[in-house]
Design a protein around this motif. Structure first.
Motif, PDB file in Angstrom:
ATOM      1  N   GLU A  50     -44.175  92.819  55.054  1.00  0.00           N
ATOM      2  CA  GLU A  50     -44.781  91.915  56.038  1.00  0.00           C
ATOM      3  C   GLU A  50     -46.278  91.781  55.809  1.00  0.00           C
ATOM      4  N   ARG A  51     -46.951  92.911  55.525  1.00  0.00           N
ATOM      5  CA  ARG A  51     -48.395  92.877  55.276  1.00  0.00           C
ATOM      6  C   ARG A  51     -48.708  92.090  54.019  1.00  0.00           C
ATOM      7  N   SER A  52     -47.901  92.284  52.985  1.00  0.00           N
ATOM      8  CA  SER A  52     -48.105  91.562  51.731  1.00  0.00           C
ATOM      9  C   SER A  52     -47.963  90.057  51.944  1.00  0.00           C
ATOM     10  N   GLU A  53     -46.939  89.658  52.699  1.00  0.00           N
ATOM     11  CA  GLU A  53     -46.726  88.234  52.972  1.00  0.00           C
ATOM     12  C   GLU A  53     -47.881  87.665  53.799  1.00  0.00           C
ATOM     13  N   PHE A  54     -48.379  88.441  54.753  1.00  0.00           N
ATOM     14  CA  PHE A  54     -49.538  88.010  55.539  1.00  0.00           C
ATOM     15  C   PHE A  54     -50.747  87.813  54.634  1.00  0.00           C
ATOM     16  N   ARG A  55     -50.981  88.771  53.750  1.00  0.00           N
ATOM     17  CA  ARG A  55     -52.127  88.655  52.843  1.00  0.00           C
ATOM     18  C   ARG A  55     -51.956  87.486  51.879  1.00  0.00           C
ATOM     19  N   ARG A  56     -50.730  87.207  51.477  1.00  0.00           N
ATOM     20  CA  ARG A  56     -50.457  86.118  50.537  1.00  0.00           C
ATOM     21  C   ARG A  56     -50.607  84.751  51.202  1.00  0.00           C
ATOM     22  N   THR A  57     -50.118  84.615  52.456  1.00  0.00           N
ATOM     23  CA  THR A  57     -50.111  83.312  53.127  1.00  0.00           C
ATOM     24  C   THR A  57     -51.275  83.103  54.079  1.00  0.00           C
ATOM     25  N   GLY A  58     -51.804  84.205  54.617  1.00  0.00           N
ATOM     26  CA  GLY A  58     -52.843  84.095  55.632  1.00  0.00           C
ATOM     27  C   GLY A  58     -52.275  83.822  57.012  1.00  0.00           C
ATOM     28  N   LEU A  59     -50.941  83.790  57.138  1.00  0.00           N
ATOM     29  CA  LEU A  59     -50.298  83.509  58.421  1.00  0.00           C
ATOM     30  C   LEU A  59     -49.648  84.766  58.984  1.00  0.00           C
ATOM     31  N   PRO A  60     -49.894  85.076  60.266  1.00  0.00           N
ATOM     32  CA  PRO A  60     -49.186  86.196  60.895  1.00  0.00           C
ATOM     33  C   PRO A  60     -47.690  85.916  60.948  1.00  0.00           C
ATOM     34  N   LYS A  61     -46.900  86.961  61.106  1.00  0.00           N
ATOM     35  CA  LYS A  61     -45.438  86.860  61.079  1.00  0.00           C
ATOM     36  C   LYS A  61     -44.910  85.839  62.084  1.00  0.00           C
ATOM     37  N   LYS A  62     -45.457  85.825  63.295  1.00  0.00           N
ATOM     38  CA  LYS A  62     -44.932  84.906  64.315  1.00  0.00           C
ATOM     39  C   LYS A  62     -45.140  83.450  63.919  1.00  0.00           C
ATOM     40  N   PHE A  63     -46.209  83.139  63.209  1.00  0.00           N
ATOM     41  CA  PHE A  63     -46.434  81.762  62.774  1.00  0.00           C
ATOM     42  C   PHE A  63     -45.573  81.413  61.562  1.00  0.00           C
TER      43      PHE A  63
END
Length: 130
Positions: A109-122
């Motif tokens: 989840e953290r990696s995806e946030f860092r990759r996209t810049g979007l929090p999980k809920k968004f």
């Protein structure tokens, strides 16, 4: 006596300011190091949520049913169900494989946030709409 961690610097400790960089300035998406708050707060939060929703479902349901029936007296009446729920949760908190799974979930989840810049809920909302 309280334990001092001043001389116990682990090799995987993240130095201050290292959460910069990456595509959105949020840190390297491929960095697997964990900060103290992640190990002590964020990963245990995932463990609690998963234990409640996946591992201890019968105990949660029994406790919730008891609380609904007991009303104001739930503290006294539902102690056995609460104890069973705590015992189930504690067993999963001690399970190293479960902790490893939750750590991997957190890192993904953290990696995806860092990759996209979007929090999980968004990200979830965008996937549901798209």
């Amino acid at each position: 006596m309280a334990h001092s961690f001043t001389n116990e610097q682990s090799a995987s400790a993240i130095p201050l300011g290292s959460n910069k960089g990456g595509p959105h300035g949020l840190g390297d998406p491929d960095d697997l190091r964990l900060r103290k708050v992640e190990v002590e707060v964020l990963i245990p939060k995932i463990m609690r949520e998963r234990a409640k929703t996946e591992k201890c479902v019968p105990q949660v349901q029994a406790f919730e049913a008891c609380c609904k029936d007991a009303g104001l007296f739930m503290i006294a009446k539902c102690q056995p169900q609460n104890d069973a729920l705590k015992a189930c949760s504690l067993e999963w908190y001690k399970d190293e494989q479960f902790k490893k799974e939750c750590t991997e979930i957190y890192l993904a989840e953290r990696s995806e946030f860092r990759r996209t810049g979007l929090p999980k809920k968004f990200r979830n909302k965008a996937n549901a709409e798209g």
